[in-house]
Design an enzyme around this catalytic site. Structure first.
Site, PDB file in Angstrom:
ATOM      1  N   LYS A  83       0.824  -1.208   0.000  1.00 31.40           N
ATOM      2  CA  LYS A  83       0.000   0.000   0.000  1.00 31.40           C
ATOM      3  C   LYS A  83       0.860   1.260   0.000  1.00 31.40           C
ATOM      4  CE  LYS A  83      -3.808   1.980   2.734  1.00 31.40           C
ATOM      5  NZ  LYS A  83      -4.583   1.792   3.989  1.00 31.40           N
ATOM      6  N   ARG A 118       2.872   5.984  -3.183  1.00 30.02           N
ATOM      7  CA  ARG A 118       4.011   6.790  -3.621  1.00 30.02           C
ATOM      8  C   ARG A 118       4.230   6.688  -5.120  1.00 30.02           C
ATOM      9  NH1 ARG A 118       4.422   5.635   1.566  1.00 30.02           N
ATOM     10  NH2 ARG A 118       5.662   6.938   2.998  1.00 30.02           N
ATOM     11  N   ASP A 156       2.259  -0.850  12.203  1.00 34.90           N
ATOM     12  CA  ASP A 156       1.045  -1.357  11.557  1.00 34.90           C
ATOM     13  C   ASP A 156       0.753  -2.810  11.919  1.00 34.90           C
ATOM     14  OD1 ASP A 156       0.438   1.025  10.306  1.00 34.90           O
ATOM     15  OD2 ASP A 156       1.498   0.523   8.465  1.00 34.90           O
ATOM     16  N   LYS A 179      -4.201   6.237  14.615  1.00 34.16           N
ATOM     17  CA  LYS A 179      -4.368   5.511  13.361  1.00 34.16           C
ATOM     18  C   LYS A 179      -5.848   5.563  12.953  1.00 34.16           C
ATOM     19  CE  LYS A 179      -0.100   4.213  12.622  1.00 34.16           C
ATOM     20  NZ  LYS A 179       0.611   4.588  11.381  1.00 34.16           N
ATOM     21  N   ARG A 199      -5.915   2.391  18.182  1.00 36.37           N
ATOM     22  CA  ARG A 199      -5.662   0.950  18.130  1.00 36.37           C
ATOM     23  C   ARG A 199      -5.264   0.348  19.480  1.00 36.37           C
ATOM     24  NH1 ARG A 199      -2.837   0.690  12.106  1.00 36.37           N
ATOM     25  NH2 ARG A 199      -4.814   0.767  10.974  1.00 36.37           N
TER      26      ARG A 199
END
Length: 429
Positions: A24, A29, A316, A343, A347
């Site tokens: 992702k 980018r 993540d 996030k 989280r």
């Protein structure tokens, strides 16, 4: 609001996955950086998730022409970025919004960035404040902290910014602004966050160096950059869900093909190995990113672990790593992870609420938590619109059976997640 039920897995599995979602971060980018050239960029294996497709649409709104042929696309940039006649909708993507702030801050014109209700509640001052200090004109709700954000692009100054936050999004936004600065800019963070931006821009011809004190120096290019010729590798953050699955189901193993092996992206795999899983990495060569295969096998009951360093390298993966901690022997501890609070959801709170509902003892801190391993119980868990929470508790279902609410968010990052999970166990809606 769609929910799924994941049934427990009673037998070991041996799975080879060559269809893990494309990365992702690199997909975002690739679409944006194609705008920095004056020639067409070729991008293969672009993530077809909602977040990255929103970024691609914004690139088109700025004047690029995108042509698709099977798994390959060509992005032809405009001679000059266009002032769009509509808002630029980033969907749920914090990466998209924060990086576009840096990219557009030095472009003449008026731009409005917005997103869904979750993204509009996420803090943006970490990007807008340093950008405004170097000459960017950015406004938004709560003095530029909340979207919609309005950018009036213009001339930017060179800067030296010692960031208080180890964040690839903040760093990337400032590096993109530095490309349009009036001199050499410098950026530093305490711990190197994921460095896709530096690697990709270097591959496109930008002079980006790092000195002995950790300062990243960015030299504004004298002209357009070289176009990209890139195949997006598979996302190690997405693959990690299935790594944890293999590590918690006795006798199981999974091989993940063509993954990014960027050192800033695979720290969670090293932590999983420290907990007792068997992890092997086989590297290949690639122009922009190290890539290769990762094999993960059940290595016996997992052991508790403490995670307090290199947090930016596995931020993540912490939600699904919490599932491994929930079945490990002993009490695991996570600290220095306050970034989890901002996030797609908080989280720390959402993970711990879900684990408590599944019968696991936890303790919450401002910057982390402890998890005492035990026996996961069936539960109904709300994802709060957070794709990583939804997928993490779906993996927990392999042990106990789990119903996860609000799973449509998974489409933003890993559209075929449940298709792959159905190769291991029964998933019902």
């Amino acid at each position: 609001m769609r929910s799924v039920h994941v049934a427990p897995r009673r037998e070991p599995f041996d799975l080879v996955i060559d269809r893990i979602a494309p990365d992702k971060s690199i997909s975002h980018r690739a679409a944006m950086f194609a705008l920095l050239s004056d020639r067409p960029s070729r991008v293969c294996n672009f993530l077809q998730g909602e977040d990255t497709l929103n970024t691609l649409h914004i690139v088109e709104q700025l004047g690029a022409v995108v042509e698709r042929s099977g798994n390959e696309m060509t992005i032809t940039p405009p001679v000059q970025l266009q002032e769009p006649d509509d808002i630029l909708d980033c969907g749920n993507a914090g990466t998209g919004m924060r990086l576009f702030c840096g990219l557009l801050a030095g472009v003449e014109g008026s731009f409005v960035l917005t997103g869904d209700r979750y993204l509009r509640s996420r803090p943006m001052k970490r990007v807008t404040d340093p950008l405004r200090r170097v000459g960017a004109h950015i406004d938004g709700r709560q003095e530029g902290n909340l979207a919609p954000l309005h950018i009036r692009g213009g001339t930017l100054k060179a800067f030296a910014y010692d960031s208080p936050i180890d964040s690839a999004q903040v760093k990337s936004a400032l590096i993109l602004a530095a490309l349009r600065g009036d001199g050499v800019s410098r950026y530093r963070e305490k711990l190197l966050s994921r460095d896709h931006t530096e690697r990709m821009l270097r591959g496109m011809g930008v002079t980006v160096t790092t000195d002995e004190e950790g300062w990243i120096e960015v030299h504004p290019p004298e002209g357009p950059l070289d176009p990209l010729d890139l195949t997006v590798p598979a996302d190690p953050s997405s693959g990690f869900f299935f790594a944890v699955a293999a590590a918690i189901v006795p006798g199981s193993q999974v091989t993940l093909r063509n993954m990014s092996l960027n050192p800033t992206r695979i720290e969670a795999y090293h932590v999983l190995a420290q907990m007792g899983a068997d992890v092997e990495m086989i590297e290949q060569e690639n122009r922009y990113e190290p890539i290769g295969d990762i094999r993960i096998a059940y290595g016996g009951p997992l052991r508790a672990v403490e995670v307090s360093e290199r947090i930016a390298w596995l931020i993540d993966e912490l939600p699904v790593l919490a599932i491994a901690m929930a079945v490990a022997r002993g009490t695991s501890r996570v600290r220095n992870a306050v970034e989890l609070r901002v996030k797609e959801s908080d989280r720390i709170a959402t993970v711990l609420v879900g684990l408590k509902q599944a019968g696991i003892a936890t303790e919450e801190f401002e910057d982390g938590y402890t998890i005492t391993g035990g026996s996961l119980q069936p539960a109904r868990v709300d994802s709060h619109g957070d794709h990583r929470i939804a997928m993490s508790f779906s993996i927990a279902g392999l042990i106990s059976g789990m119903t996860v609410e609000d799973v449509a968010c998974v489409e933003t990052s890993f559209p075929n997640f449940y298709t792959l999970l159905e190769q291991i166990t029964k998933v019902t809606t």
